[in-house]
Enzyme design. Structure first.
Site, short mmCIF file in Angstrom:
data_model
loop_
_atom_site.label_atom_id
_atom_site.label_comp_id
_atom_site.label_asym_id
_atom_site.label_seq_id
_atom_site.Cartn_x
_atom_site.Cartn_y
_atom_site.Cartn_z
N HIS A 134 0.34 7.33 -0.26
CA HIS A 134 0.43 8.79 -0.14
C HIS A 134 1.42 9.22 0.95
CE1 HIS A 134 -1.86 9.20 3.66
NE2 HIS A 134 -2.48 8.11 3.23
N HIS A 143 15.31 0.10 -1.84
CA HIS A 143 14.76 -0.87 -2.78
C HIS A 143 13.47 -1.44 -2.18
CE1 HIS A 143 15.60 -4.59 -5.56
NE2 HIS A 143 14.34 -4.21 -5.61
#
Length: 205
Positions: A134, A143
């Site tokens: 979250h 990446h």
């Protein structure tokens, strides 16, 4: 069926092609090095990046299937400048909150999790079985490698790379162009362009 041009016919590009097909795209490959036999999964190879830039009218969108962050960003920006639409690609097995934001040119791979309030930036990769919890923020070109896990409220700067199986503690800030080694456990902030390794992670350069 929508037609998608993918630049990059290496391993990463082939995974992206598979995800694109799962999302309802008809896929065509472009690569500056002509792929070896079988490298394109039997899908059409249509030419180089310059050819791709010239053929915008033939495709509903384009995507860069290259793992290297800097190259991926450069190619994505060139496609935008040429007027291409860059979709985001989400594998059907990924779990992505409807309260998360996924920018154009990003890919969320099989088994990945992106939770509520997370923001995945332009041309990012959240790789196989990785998790972004979250309220995390990934800047452009990040990446997150397979099996890496970011706890809540982590911020990752432009073009940084989180290695396979790495773990990042909640509320950590990672600078731009940083490298987190495979299996590292990050428990404190990481500076721009730093490389950190180990458990707990420490800077090596």
């Amino acid at each position: 069926m929508k037609r998608l041009a993918i630049f990059g016919a290496s391993g990463h590009g082939r995974v992206v092609a598979d995800i694109a097909e799962c999302c309802g795209w008809e896929v065509f490959f472009f690569d500056d090095a002509e792929p070896m036999d079988g490298a394109t999964l039997g899908l059409p190879y249509c030419g180089t990046f310059e050819t791709l830039l010239e053929r915008k009218g033939d495709f509903g969108g384009a995507f860069v299937g290259i793992g290297n962050n800097d190259i991926r960003m450069t190619k994505c920006k060139a496609l935008l400048d040429a007027g291409y639409f860059l979709p985001s690609l989400l594998h059907p097995s990924a779990t992505v909150s409807r309260y998360a934001q996924i920018a154009e040119g990003a890919v969320i791979m099989p088994g990945a999790v992106v939770n509520a309030g997370a923001r995945i930036g332009f041309a990012c990769i959240v790789n196989t079985a990785a998790s972004v919890d979250h309220d995390c923020v990934l800047d452009a070109g990040v990446h997150i490698s397979p099996g890496a896990h970011l706890a809540g409220q982590v911020v990752v700067g432009t073009c940084s790379w989180i290695g396979i199986g790495a773990i990042v503690r909640q509320r950590i800030s990672i600078g731009s162009h940083a490298m987190i080694a495979a299996g590292a456990v990050v428990v404190k902030d990481v500076q721009d362009a730093a490389t950190v390794i180990g458990v707990p992670a420490t800077q090596v350069r």
